[in-house]
Structures are given as structure tokens and as C-alpha cells.
Design an enzyme around this catalytic site. Structure first.
Site, mmCIF file in Angstrom:
data_model
loop_
_atom_site.group_PDB
_atom_site.id
_atom_site.type_symbol
_atom_site.label_atom_id
_atom_site.label_comp_id
_atom_site.label_asym_id
_atom_site.label_seq_id
_atom_site.Cartn_x
_atom_site.Cartn_y
_atom_site.Cartn_z
ATOM 1 C CB SER A 124 46.730 25.308 25.260
ATOM 2 O OG SER A 124 47.593 24.609 25.071
ATOM 3 C CG ASP A 147 50.002 23.265 32.010
ATOM 4 O OD1 ASP A 147 50.397 22.357 31.162
ATOM 5 O OD2 ASP A 147 49.538 24.343 31.731
ATOM 6 C CG HIS A 158 48.395 21.768 29.198
ATOM 7 N ND1 HIS A 158 48.399 22.822 28.741
ATOM 8 C CD2 HIS A 158 47.444 21.574 28.230
ATOM 9 C CE1 HIS A 158 48.131 23.779 27.874
ATOM 10 N NE2 HIS A 158 47.604 22.922 27.509
#
Length: 686
Positions: free
Chosen positions: A538, A623, A658
Site C-alpha cells: 500500500s 481494491d 485491498h
């Protein structure tokens, strides 16, 4: 690995992006349309290339998966906690992917009542997540929410726990959590903007009424803020929290009067952050008021809540970050951080004999756990270290005695924490700042510069990366790897200023800290550039993108998970989830100062003709945090720009978001892919 296959090349379709008179040519902008069959085909082609290139590791991947799974107790359960007359338990059954939520009335010997069996609920779903489980005050109803895609968009429902019936009330597009008023029939919940997924509206629903008639209680119109609803531990107040990176605002309502109006606790003031807890007739406030950079604790009467009424309880300390508080009838418990280490401070309300829980090493993590009861002298907390499995501990604050309620079982018969060494060392950054690194490795490892080492970091949003135990890492340690966590700026590991010095126009400190930690580990003979690997996900994936542009020769391989790598384009697109709420983290590129700074480090914009390390990049099609097209574009551009013959893989989970796969063990399969990538580069085949 096979080197005869030709990697897929995404078509170049030039798009000119202009801002502040600056033109950027983006040949892969077209990949941002997940409805375009050509885009889906490209992602599938990359997946197929990855699969074919790693065919020779697939048996090893399976072995790694089974090895990691074998360490996990399949028929496991949480330590029960008592709430409102019931003991609540989360447990897993052997061979099942998802948790079972249950409770027992009054005693742990009572008959088990299964609230939700997620294994049954997940049948037929490629992704499943249960969120927002909340029990009404009369113990008869449970609100719950489900996400079947992975974009963190939930559907809210209510279950009658006496009959097992799922009520007709069904609310879509919620954030996940709903809160009961004390009347056992009124629910408050948060909905999301359908485009940006920003949590922006609080609604009120009365059971049995048409959802179309739900009352809009609050609409957060500032696009840099998110809102959510909660209830105080005292059960006296419902609380709406609106917050941005730098500013917070609370509204409170008597939980017995759900039809009254919420009252603003303290109006938002740019730069004023605060959080509230209620006890007796006061609110206790953790805040940065009065330039308390590391926060302090204040209190105010619950009928006079604006800041002119706040008085200090624990003053500000430049060397101690206050991270949170837990209130009991006779004690105030404070979670602190000093010199990069967690501290738990016990303060009796009667003023006598405050003290800290003792911790003996420097590579540990300790935090306050689930404590739902005011009237108890027992504090439940969690403890672990890089080589010590996670433990749940009940500590008697009066007698100062503790009981380990549970230590994580590491099965398989091969794990002994005495076989591993933990260290905390300090690297010197380019500007002279000392940066801590936590390390773990087997005791027989020698510092001769020939060890494979995986260096992990995150470095954003003020998230501290504490040295937690992870049984999966044993698969690397037991094959000779050293594992290192670099506590770089951008996190809050060394206090609030550590965060301030790693964001906005100081963001590059995050990247240079990581590089300087790598150089230190090489200089100190832990590893060498041909055996050093880097990992981040991330915002940590942004870190990976930046370091390979800045210092590609330091690393033999890189694992980049759901990486945020197209910073300028994303931060200019206000329709993308998270964008507007993150201007205080990265800057607003509509301002040329921030645009120029972002562009100077954005990984996608700074790819150049040079050698890059071996890389495995992972993402999820759904995501909502980092859109799949960022890593897809990044890999596509790297393919045509890099001058080496090193490996470059893009692996897209077509069913997840995600957080990756939703099943308890499915996620281990993704981890086995990553570990096999590293081990294969090291020539380790089993």
C-alpha cells in the site's frame, strides 16, 4: 526460473495530462477502466506469464503453504470476554476458512449460542467478510454487515438472536458498523459516497420501518473528512466522529434519547485533534491542544464540553507520545510510546502509586486489549515480540499479578523461541537522525555479510510498525533469512514529530531512511546487495517504488503489495476513494508546490532507463484503497524502460480487494507465492 517466455506488453495509448503548465505523457492511462475487456485481458496475460514463469516453484509454493498452515491451530478460539451478561467467543473449526461468532450466558460452562457461522454465510462466494457485529442492549438483536466483493462496501442487516430470524431490514452501501441506541430498536449507521467511497452520512433507522424513510442525522460535506458513529464505554452517549488527517470533531447524543439532536462537543478547529472517552460525569480527552505535539490527557464536565472547559489530567511530555487511554472505576490506564517502545502506565484515581508494566526486551509489542467493563481491577492486554508468540494477559492492577490467558500455539513441533535472537539496532540517516531497526534471526546465523535479509517498512499515516510475532516468517528464518523492520519516519514509532518529519514536503525522509537502513545493514555485515530484499504494501508499496528508482543496486529483489505508485495522477483525481481525505498526508497537487514535490518522487513518474531489482508486484482487481491500475501501469512502464533482464511479475487477484483473499488460509497461498519468489532467487528449493 524460465527465461524463454516473452512478457506481455501493454499497448501504448498516449494521454497527455497537464497541470500548472506541466505536461506528463501517460502511455498507460487507459488501463484505469476495469470494464474494458482489453484491460481485463492484459491483467490475465500478466497472471498467465507469472504462472508460466514460476511453474517450477509451484510444488514448493504448495509445500510452503502447507508448512505455514501446519503451524496454525485450526480448531482455535479467542479468549472469552464478558459483556452485558454474556461471554463472547470467536472460534475456528478444523478445515474451515472463516470464523464462528458465539456467546455463552453468564458462565463459560453454559450452552454455546452460535451467533454467526461465517463458513455457512460464505458458501458460493469468492470473497466474504463479516463486519460491524453489534449486540443490542437487551441482548436480543445483532446488527451485522457483509462485504462480498472486497471494496469495503457493506450491506447491513439485523438478526433476531432469540428466533434466529434475519429481519427484513436491509441497508446497502454502508461502512460496516451500526450502533444501537439504548431503546433496542433504533440503529445509527454510516453510508458511503458511491463514487469516492468516503464515509460521509450518518443515518437513523427504526426497526420495522421502510429504509427509504431513514432520517439523515448528519452529512459531512467537507471532502477531506470521514465520519463514523460509535457509543461510549459508559453506554451513556452516542458519538459521531468526523476527522481528517489534522483535525477532528465530535458530536454527542444521550443514548437514551435517540430522537434528540446531536450536540457538537467542540467545533472543528484546523489542526486541533482530540478523542473522547466518558466516565461518571466527565469526558476524558486525548488531544494535541496547546501545541501538545505528543498529545496530553484532559477532562471536562459532560455538560460543558467546549475546549475552554478542558483541564489537564496528564500534561504534555516532549519525550512521550500518548496513544490512547482506557478508563476503569479505580484506574486510568495510559498507552504511551517513548524511545520507540510501547509502555502501559497504570494510574490509580486515588493518586497513589502509579507504575508501568515491566517489559524486559526492546523488540516487543504491547497494547491494551478488550476491556468492556468499568468496575474491574483486571486489565486485559496483549504482548508479543518478534520471537515470542502473541499472548493475551489479564493483569490485576491492585495486586500487580498477571495470568496468561492464552499464548498463541505454534504447532508442528519445530518452533522454540530460544532458537532465535532478537535485536534492536540504530542506523544513522543522511541528516544524522538515528533510525531504529528491529531484527530477528536464528542464533546460528553469522554476521559475515552473506545472509539473505528481508527488510520491511511502511512509513506513512503515523502508523507505527511494532515488532509483532508472525509465524509465517519462520519459513524464511528457518531457511537462513534475517528479518528486519525499519522504523522509518512517516510512522509514529518515535513520537508525533517522527510522523511530521515523514509527510507532505518532508516525505522523502521516508525513502532515504529506508535506504540508509539498508546501507547500515550491509555495512554491519548482516547482508549484502545481492542478498538484500525489500518489502512494503500500500503506502509501503510507494516506498518500494521510490527506493528502486533512487537506489536500485542495493536490492536483489522487491515485494510490492497493492502499491500506491501513481501519486500525482491519483491525488489529482477527486473521484478516487481516499484522495481528498489525504491532502494533509501527501499535499494537494492543485497547489504547484505540492505538485512539483510529488512529481519528484512519484514512482510511476520517475521510472527511467536503468537496471531494476527482481520484482513481484501484487494487487486486487476490486481494491478500493489503491486502485488496481496503479500497479498495472507501473509494471507496464517498467517493462519497456528497464535495462536489465531481471524478473518482473504482476499478479492480480481477480476476486479480491485491498486486503487480499478473504479466507483464513487462502491468504497463506498468496504469501507462499511471495516467499517462493524470494527463496527461488536465493536458490533455495525446499
Amino acid at each position: 526460473m524460465t527465461d524463454t517466455l516473452v512478457p506481455p506488453l501493454a499497448a501504448k495509448k498516449d494521454t497527455v495530462l497537464e497541470k500548472h503548465g506541466d505536461k506528463r505523457l501517460d502511455s498507460y492511462f487507459w488501463l484505469n477502466d476495469r470494464e474494458n475487456p482489453e484491460v481485463i485481458q492484459y491483467l490475465k496475460d500478466e497472471n498467465e506469464y507469472y504462472q508460466q514463469m514460476t511453474t517450477h516453484t509451484q510444488a514448493f509454493q504448495k509445500d510452503l503453504f502447507e508448512e505455514m498452515k501446519a503451524r496454525i491451530k485450526e480448531d482455535d478460539e479467542s479468549v472469552p470476554y464478558l459483556y452485558n451478561g454474556y461471554y463472547y467467543i470467536t472460534r475456528f473449526e478444523k478445515g474451515k476458512e472463516y470464523p464462528i461468532f458465539s456467546r455463552k450466558k453468564g458462565s463459560l460452562t453454559a450452552e454455546e449460542e452460535i451467533l454467526f457461522n461465517c463458513n455457512e454465510m460464505a458458501k458460493g462466494q469468492s470473497y466474504f467478510n463479516l463486519g460491524g457485529l453489534n449486540i443490542s442492549e437487551d441482548n436480543k438483536l445483532a446488527s451485522f454487515s457483509t462485504d462480498l466483493v472486497g471494496r469495503r462496501i457493506y450491506t447491513l442487516q439485523v438478526k433476531n438472536l432469540e428466533t434466529g430470524e434475519i429481519l427484513a431490514d436491509k441497508i446497502k452501501n454502508v461502512s460496516g458498523t451500526a450502533i444501537w441506541a439504548n431503546d433496542n430498536k433504533t440503529l445509527f449507521y454510516t453510508t458511503k459516497d458511491e463514487v469516492t467511497l468516503r464515509s460521509d452520512k450518518i443515518h437513523k433507522h427504526v426497526l420495522g420501518t421502510d429504509v427509504k424513510n431513514d432520517v439523515l442525522v448528519f452529512h459531512e460535506k467537507d471532502e477531506t473528512f470521514n465520519s463514523y458513529i460509535a457509543k461510549t464505554k459508559s453506554k451513556k452517549f452516542l458519538v459521531i466522529n468526523s476527522s481528517s488527517t489534522l483535525t477532528s470533531e465530535f458530536q454527542v447524543l444521550d443514548a437514551n434519547k435517540p430522537n434528540d439532536k446531536f450536540k457538537v462537543f467542540q467545533p472543528r478547529t484546523r489542526g486541533l485533534e482530540y478523542n473522547i472517552s466518558h466516565f461518571d460525569d466527565h469526558f476524558y480527552i486525548v488531544t494535541n491542544k496547546d501545541k501538545a505535539t505528543n498529545f496530553k490527557v484532559m477532562k471536562t464536565p459532560d455538560n460543558a464540553t467546549t475546549k475552554e472547559n478542558w483541564v489537564d489530567v496528564i500534561p504534555h511530555n516532549d519525550a512521550v507520545l500518548i496513544e490512547g487511554i482506557e478508563i476503569f472505576k479505580n484506574y486510568l490506564v495510559v498507552e504511551e510510546r517513548s524511545n520507540g517502545l510501547n509502555k502501559i502506565r497504570i494510574m490509580p484515581w486515588n493518586g497513589g502509586g502509579e507504575y508501568y508494566l515491566p517489559f524486559e526486551i526492546e523488540t516487543y509489542s504491547a497494547f491494551v486489549g478488550t476491556n468492556v467493563d468499568f468496575d474491574t481491577e483486571i486489565l486485559r492486554y496483549g504482548y508479543q515480540s518478534l520471537a515470542t508468540p502473541y499472548s493475551v494477559i489479564d493483569f490485576n492492577m491492585r495486586t500487580k499479578t498477571k495470568e496468561v490467558k492464552k499464548e498463541l500455539d505454534v504447532l508442528g513441533g519445530k518452533f522454540d523461541k530460544n532458537n532465535y535472537k532478537e535485536e534492536r539496532v540504530w542506523a544513522t540517516a543522511t541528516d544524522g537522525t538515528k533510525v531504529p531497526i528491529s531484527l530477528v534471526y536464528r542464533k546460528e546465523v553469522k554476521k559475515d555479510g552473506n545472509n539473505p535479509l528481508l527488510q520491511y517498512a511502511y512509513g506513512s499515516y503515523g502508523h507505527s510498525m511494532d515488532p509483532n510475532f508472525d509465524s509465517t516468517i519462520l519459513s524464511l528464518l528457518d531457511r537462513g533469512f534475517i528479518y528486519a523492520i525499519a522504523h522509518i519516519r512517516g510512522g509514529e514509532d518515535m513520537g508525533r514529530q517522527w510522523y511530521e518529519d515523514g509527510k507532505l514536503l518532508k516525505k522523502k525522509n521516508t525513502f532515504t531512511d529506508f535506504i540508509d537502513c539498508s546501507k547500515f545493514l550491509i555495512e554491519q555485515k548482516y547482508t549484502n546487495p545481492k542478498k538484500l530484499y525489500a518489502q512494503g504494501g500500500s503506502a509501503g508499496g510507494l516506498l518500494m517504488g521510490a527506493i528502486i528508482n533512487m537506489a536500485p543496486k542495493l536490492y536483489h529483489g522487491v515485494l510490492a503489495g497493492v502499491p500506491f505508485v501513481d501519486v500525482v495522477t491519483t491525488m489529482l483525481d477527486e473521484t478516487i476513494p481516499l484522495t481528498t481525505g489525504e491532502y494533509d498526508e501527501w499535499g494537494n497537487p492543485n497547489d504547484k508546490l505540492y505538485y512539483d514535490y510529488m512529481k519528484s518522487y512519484s514512482p510511476y513518474d520517475n521510472i527511467k532507463a536503468q537496471d531494476y531489482p527482481n520484482m513481484l508486484v501484487t494487487t486486487g482487481l476490486h481494491d478500493s484503497q489503491v486502485q488496481y491500475w496503479e500497479p498495472a501501469k507501473w509494471v507496464a512502464k517498467l517493462r519497456v524502460m528497464k535495462t536489465d533482464k531481471n524478473l518482473l511479475f504482476l499478479d492480480t487477484n481477480m476476486d479480491a480487494g485491498h486486503g487480499g483473499a478473504s479466507g483464513r488460509f487462502e491468504s497463506l497461498k498468496e504469501l507462499a507465492k511471495e516467499f517462493s519468489f524470494l527463496l527461488d532467487l536465493e536458490g533455495i528449493k525446499e
